[in-house]
Write a protein that holds these residues in place. Structure first.
Motif, PDB file in Angstrom:
ATOM      1  N   ALA A  79       0.825  -1.210   0.000  1.00  0.00           N
ATOM      2  CA  ALA A  79       0.000   0.000   0.000  1.00  0.00           C
ATOM      3  C   ALA A  79       0.860   1.263   0.000  1.00  0.00           C
ATOM      4  CB  ALA A  79      -0.930  -0.009   1.215  1.00  0.00           C
ATOM      5  N   ALA A  80       1.967   1.253   0.747  1.00  0.00           N
ATOM      6  CA  ALA A  80       2.834   2.430   0.786  1.00  0.00           C
ATOM      7  C   ALA A  80       3.470   2.697  -0.574  1.00  0.00           C
ATOM      8  CB  ALA A  80       3.914   2.242   1.852  1.00  0.00           C
ATOM      9  N   VAL A  81       3.877   1.633  -1.265  1.00  0.00           N
ATOM     10  CA  VAL A  81       4.488   1.806  -2.586  1.00  0.00           C
ATOM     11  C   VAL A  81       3.481   2.367  -3.585  1.00  0.00           C
ATOM     12  CG1 VAL A  81       5.560   0.601  -4.521  1.00  0.00           C
ATOM     13  CG2 VAL A  81       6.243   0.055  -2.183  1.00  0.00           C
ATOM     14  N   THR A  82       2.268   1.768  -3.637  1.00  0.00           N
ATOM     15  CA  THR A  82       1.273   2.241  -4.599  1.00  0.00           C
ATOM     16  C   THR A  82       0.781   3.649  -4.245  1.00  0.00           C
ATOM     17  OG1 THR A  82      -0.427   1.079  -3.315  1.00  0.00           O
ATOM     18  CG2 THR A  82       0.504  -0.064  -5.221  1.00  0.00           C
ATOM     19  N   ALA A  83       0.702   3.966  -2.960  1.00  0.00           N
ATOM     20  CA  ALA A  83       0.300   5.320  -2.573  1.00  0.00           C
ATOM     21  C   ALA A  83       1.327   6.349  -3.053  1.00  0.00           C
ATOM     22  CB  ALA A  83       0.125   5.403  -1.063  1.00  0.00           C
ATOM     23  N   THR A  84       2.607   6.018  -2.933  1.00  0.00           N
ATOM     24  CA  THR A  84       3.653   6.936  -3.405  1.00  0.00           C
ATOM     25  C   THR A  84       3.614   7.079  -4.915  1.00  0.00           C
ATOM     26  OG1 THR A  84       5.053   6.293  -1.533  1.00  0.00           O
ATOM     27  CG2 THR A  84       6.122   7.392  -3.383  1.00  0.00           C
ATOM     28  N   LEU A  85       3.416   5.966  -5.620  1.00  0.00           N
ATOM     29  CA  LEU A  85       3.328   6.033  -7.080  1.00  0.00           C
ATOM     30  C   LEU A  85       2.107   6.836  -7.518  1.00  0.00           C
ATOM     31  CD1 LEU A  85       4.326   2.373  -8.041  1.00  0.00           C
ATOM     32  CD2 LEU A  85       5.719   4.443  -8.232  1.00  0.00           C
ATOM     33  N   GLY A  86       1.001   6.675  -6.804  1.00  0.00           N
ATOM     34  CA  GLY A  86      -0.180   7.465  -7.141  1.00  0.00           C
ATOM     35  C   GLY A  86       0.030   8.947  -6.918  1.00  0.00           C
ATOM     36  N   ASP A  87       0.717   9.293  -5.848  1.00  0.00           N
ATOM     37  CA  ASP A  87       1.027  10.696  -5.583  1.00  0.00           C
ATOM     38  C   ASP A  87       1.927  11.263  -6.670  1.00  0.00           C
ATOM     39  OD1 ASP A  87       1.240  13.138  -4.431  1.00  0.00           O
ATOM     40  OD2 ASP A  87       2.134  12.467  -2.563  1.00  0.00           O
ATOM     41  N   LEU A  88       2.935  10.502  -7.063  1.00  0.00           N
ATOM     42  CA  LEU A  88       3.831  10.955  -8.132  1.00  0.00           C
ATOM     43  C   LEU A  88       3.094  11.064  -9.467  1.00  0.00           C
ATOM     44  CD1 LEU A  88       7.063   8.902  -7.315  1.00  0.00           C
ATOM     45  CD2 LEU A  88       6.688  11.339  -6.959  1.00  0.00           C
ATOM     46  N   GLY A  89       2.162  10.131  -9.710  1.00  0.00           N
ATOM     47  CA  GLY A  89       1.408  10.181 -10.955  1.00  0.00           C
ATOM     48  C   GLY A  89       0.573  11.449 -11.065  1.00  0.00           C
ATOM     49  N   GLU A  90      -0.106  11.808  -9.985  1.00  0.00           N
ATOM     50  CA  GLU A  90      -0.892  13.036 -10.066  1.00  0.00           C
ATOM     51  C   GLU A  90       0.009  14.264 -10.099  1.00  0.00           C
ATOM     52  OE1 GLU A  90      -4.708  15.268  -8.092  1.00  0.00           O
ATOM     53  OE2 GLU A  90      -3.057  14.578  -6.873  1.00  0.00           O
ATOM     54  N   SER A  91       1.188  14.186  -9.479  1.00  0.00           N
ATOM     55  CA  SER A  91       2.134  15.304  -9.581  1.00  0.00           C
ATOM     56  C   SER A  91       2.569  15.513 -11.029  1.00  0.00           C
ATOM     57  CB  SER A  91       3.351  15.046  -8.694  1.00  0.00           C
ATOM     58  OG  SER A  91       2.995  15.026  -7.323  1.00  0.00           O
ATOM     59  N   MET A  92       2.735  14.419 -11.765  1.00  0.00           N
ATOM     60  CA  MET A  92       3.060  14.541 -13.186  1.00  0.00           C
ATOM     61  C   MET A  92       1.927  15.234 -13.943  1.00  0.00           C
ATOM     62  SD  MET A  92       6.018  13.310 -14.335  1.00  0.00           S
ATOM     63  CE  MET A  92       5.748  12.609 -15.951  1.00  0.00           C
ATOM     64  N   ILE A  93       0.701  14.860 -13.643  1.00  0.00           N
ATOM     65  CA  ILE A  93      -0.440  15.491 -14.314  1.00  0.00           C
ATOM     66  C   ILE A  93      -0.479  16.987 -14.000  1.00  0.00           C
ATOM     67  CG2 ILE A  93      -2.958  15.562 -14.440  1.00  0.00           C
ATOM     68  CD1 ILE A  93      -2.960  12.563 -13.850  1.00  0.00           C
ATOM     69  N   LYS A  94      -0.300  17.346 -12.739  1.00  0.00           N
ATOM     70  CA  LYS A  94      -0.363  18.756 -12.365  1.00  0.00           C
ATOM     71  C   LYS A  94       0.797  19.546 -12.952  1.00  0.00           C
ATOM     72  CE  LYS A  94      -0.900  17.908  -7.915  1.00  0.00           C
ATOM     73  NZ  LYS A  94      -1.152  18.092  -6.460  1.00  0.00           N
ATOM     74  N   ARG A  95       1.971  18.938 -13.046  1.00  0.00           N
ATOM     75  CA  ARG A  95       3.095  19.639 -13.670  1.00  0.00           C
ATOM     76  C   ARG A  95       2.844  19.841 -15.162  1.00  0.00           C
ATOM     77  NH1 ARG A  95       7.589  20.851 -11.150  1.00  0.00           N
ATOM     78  NH2 ARG A  95       7.935  20.075  -9.044  1.00  0.00           N
ATOM     79  N   ASP A  96       2.243  18.851 -15.801  1.00  0.00           N
ATOM     80  CA  ASP A  96       1.918  19.003 -17.213  1.00  0.00           C
ATOM     81  C   ASP A  96       0.889  20.113 -17.413  1.00  0.00           C
ATOM     82  OD1 ASP A  96       1.788  18.557 -19.930  1.00  0.00           O
ATOM     83  OD2 ASP A  96       0.379  16.891 -19.775  1.00  0.00           O
ATOM     84  N   LEU A  97      -0.046  20.234 -16.484  1.00  0.00           N
ATOM     85  CA  LEU A  97      -1.055  21.282 -16.576  1.00  0.00           C
ATOM     86  C   LEU A  97      -0.562  22.627 -16.059  1.00  0.00           C
ATOM     87  CD1 LEU A  97      -4.226  19.316 -15.365  1.00  0.00           C
ATOM     88  CD2 LEU A  97      -3.524  19.799 -17.710  1.00  0.00           C
ATOM     89  N   GLY A  98       0.558  22.629 -15.321  1.00  0.00           N
ATOM     90  CA  GLY A  98       1.098  23.879 -14.784  1.00  0.00           C
ATOM     91  C   GLY A  98       0.305  24.421 -13.621  1.00  0.00           C
ATOM     92  N   ILE A  99      -0.181  23.537 -12.739  1.00  0.00           N
ATOM     93  CA  ILE A  99      -0.963  23.959 -11.584  1.00  0.00           C
ATOM     94  C   ILE A  99      -0.370  23.343 -10.327  1.00  0.00           C
ATOM     95  CG2 ILE A  99      -3.105  24.295 -12.869  1.00  0.00           C
ATOM     96  CD1 ILE A  99      -4.009  21.545 -11.982  1.00  0.00           C
ATOM     97  N   LYS A 100      -0.719  23.922  -9.189  1.00  0.00           N
ATOM     98  CA  LYS A 100      -0.261  23.396  -7.897  1.00  0.00           C
ATOM     99  C   LYS A 100      -1.270  22.424  -7.308  1.00  0.00           C
ATOM    100  CE  LYS A 100       0.925  24.859  -3.196  1.00  0.00           C
ATOM    101  NZ  LYS A 100       1.985  23.860  -3.059  1.00  0.00           N
ATOM    102  N   ASP A 101      -2.552  22.766  -7.370  1.00  0.00           N
ATOM    103  CA  ASP A 101      -3.618  21.933  -6.831  1.00  0.00           C
ATOM    104  C   ASP A 101      -4.695  21.744  -7.883  1.00  0.00           C
ATOM    105  OD1 ASP A 101      -2.459  21.669  -4.254  1.00  0.00           O
ATOM    106  OD2 ASP A 101      -3.218  23.658  -3.700  1.00  0.00           O
ATOM    107  N   MET A 102      -5.441  20.650  -7.747  1.00  0.00           N
ATOM    108  CA  MET A 102      -6.552  20.387  -8.654  1.00  0.00           C
ATOM    109  C   MET A 102      -7.771  21.241  -8.341  1.00  0.00           C
ATOM    110  SD  MET A 102      -6.157  18.249 -11.145  1.00  0.00           S
ATOM    111  CE  MET A 102      -5.083  16.943 -11.746  1.00  0.00           C
ATOM    112  N   GLY A 103      -7.860  21.752  -7.126  1.00  0.00           N
ATOM    113  CA  GLY A 103      -9.008  22.558  -6.738  1.00  0.00           C
ATOM    114  C   GLY A 103      -8.737  23.283  -5.442  1.00  0.00           C
ATOM    115  N   THR A 104      -9.758  23.932  -4.920  1.00  0.00           N
ATOM    116  CA  THR A 104      -9.647  24.710  -3.681  1.00  0.00           C
ATOM    117  C   THR A 104     -10.765  24.363  -2.703  1.00  0.00           C
ATOM    118  OG1 THR A 104     -10.923  26.513  -4.682  1.00  0.00           O
ATOM    119  CG2 THR A 104      -8.518  26.629  -4.860  1.00  0.00           C
ATOM    120  N   LEU A 105     -11.404  23.225  -2.899  1.00  0.00           N
ATOM    121  CA  LEU A 105     -12.559  22.883  -2.081  1.00  0.00           C
ATOM    122  C   LEU A 105     -12.185  22.610  -0.625  1.00  0.00           C
ATOM    123  CD1 LEU A 105     -15.609  22.332  -2.096  1.00  0.00           C
ATOM    124  CD2 LEU A 105     -15.096  19.944  -2.651  1.00  0.00           C
ATOM    125  N   LEU A 106     -11.004  22.012  -0.392  1.00  0.00           N
ATOM    126  CA  LEU A 106     -10.584  21.626   0.952  1.00  0.00           C
ATOM    127  C   LEU A 106      -9.453  22.547   1.408  1.00  0.00           C
ATOM    128  CD1 LEU A 106     -10.498  17.742   0.485  1.00  0.00           C
ATOM    129  CD2 LEU A 106     -12.384  19.151   1.331  1.00  0.00           C
TER     130      LEU A 106
END
Length: 397
Positions: free
Chosen positions: A340-367
């Protein structure tokens, strides 16, 4: 300019013949009194003439700022500037020691500062780690935890509503950012409707119906996009199918864990091992992190932090698997926590790649303190199928 005696007194009669000492003094141009502006005037011997230097001729033509070259320093106007002896630091009537000393210039209204006081050191700005409000993040996390626990152990199906709501908001956040940053128009309506169908059929009917719902959602995205011009059609439907898989289909495994007899306990195990992975990585990385894990993707992550996250997640998995899962064993919890720790880290890195490609820091401001819903689901979504599969293999479904 020759020195001007301050108080010449009675003049003696001029000698009839030339004075050798006077001739020597005139030839060398030797002056009495201070030669430099920062010299302190020496004591005047009794009976001697006091010499005062009037003005230094400089080439300084820079305009003086309004109000004087230094706050609180008055500019001396023109040729009537006071003598150096009266304006020298430390001399009565002059500026205090440590204040700038103004040298009169040959140009009216211009003075040249000889020395400026040392600037006062500015207090160091406290840098907030990660640029987030820690108190707000803790408060929101506690609130979400309370909602999850209440929905799990009061009415089990109520947690399904929480999952569906999170999936719908996550789909909206991702498609909105794609449209804003890349002008990718992934159809929102079929993605939300298909996502709800995937989660619901996964809970009530199992993985086969969830997979069928994913396929039908992909077809619906293709048909829905046909109402728009054909330009970028392939790009838009590809983004739509990716969104359908990434958010609602992976969340379906959470619903299938909930469907088991001990579903609430499995959800608690799943959430705690994932949170311990993030918490352990943050704590150990903050204290001992030296070696970057993926500097081009997430500069804040370190290998030491990854080791800390894996260790804490394995410890939590061993304890919870032994205590709250029927038929579970501590060694199974070690395996589950490490994966679980390995997949959680990979998932975090995966979304970081998406956000870097989009040029944003967060996906939203709801929380507040966390960003958007997708910023909290990034490590949970890839971990859900791994935990579901291991639980099914260890203790059955």
């Amino acid at each position: 300019m020759p020195p001007v005696p301050a108080d010449p007194g009675p003049q003696p009669a001029a000698p009839s013949g030339p004075d050798p000492a006077e001739g020597s003094s005139r030839e060398t141009g030797r002056l009495s009194g201070p030669l430099f502006r920062d010299e302190q005037p020496g004591a005047v011997e009794p009976g001697a003439s006091e010499t005062v230097v009037l003005r230094a001729i400089t080439d300084d033509t820079r305009p003086a700022p309004v109000g004087g070259p230094h706050p609180g320093a008055a500019a001396y106007p023109g040729p009537s500037a006071p003598p150096v002896a009266a304006g020298h630091p430390g001399v009565p009537g002059g500026p205090a020691v440590g204040q700038p000393f103004l040298v009169p210039s040959s140009h009216p209204g211009q003075e040249t500062p000889l020395a400026q006081p040392d600037p006062q050191p500015q207090p160091a700005q406290r840098k907030q780690r990660g640029g987030r409000n820690l108190q707000a993040a803790i408060g929101v996390g506690v609130g979400l935890g309370a909602v999850i626990v209440a929905s799990l152990f009061v009415v089990k199906a109520l947690f399904l509503v929480v999952v569906i709501a999170a999936v719908s908001v996550g789909v909206w956040e991702l498609t909105s950012r794609l449209a804003e940053r890349k002008e990718i128009k992934a159809p929102l309506v079929p993605l939300v409707v298909g996502g709800i169908a995937m989660v619901a059929t996964g809970y009530w009917s199992g993985i086969q119906w969830a997979a069928a719902s994913l396929a039908l959602t992909g077809l619906a995205v293709m048909v829905w996009r046909m109402a728009e011009p054909p330009e970028n059609y392939l790009r838009d439907i590809t983004a739509g199918i990716f969104t359908a898989f990434y958010v609602p289909f992976l969340a379906t495994f959470v619903a299938m864990m909930l469907a088991a007899d001990d579903g609430p306990q499995r959800i608690v195990l799943f959430l705690i091992v994932t949170v311990c992975s993030d918490t352990g990585a943050y704590a150990v990385g903050y204290k001992f992190g030296r070696t970057k894990l993926a500097p081009t993707i997430s500069p804040g992550k370190t290998r030491e932090g990854l080791a800390g996250g894996i260790g804490l997640s394995m410890l939590a998995g061993a304890l919870l698997m032994e205590l709250i899962i029927d038929g579970g064993s501590w060694w199974q919890g070690l395996i589950l926590g490490g994966c679980a720790a390995v997949t959680a880290t990979l998932g975090d890195l995966g979304e970081s790649m998406i956000k870097r490609d989009l040029g944003i820091k967060d996906m939203g401001t709801l929380l507040p303190g966390h960003g958007g819903i997708m910023d909290r689901l990034d490590s949970l979504l890839p971990t859900a199928p791994v935990v579901w599969l291991l639980l099914a293999a260890f203790v059955g479904s």
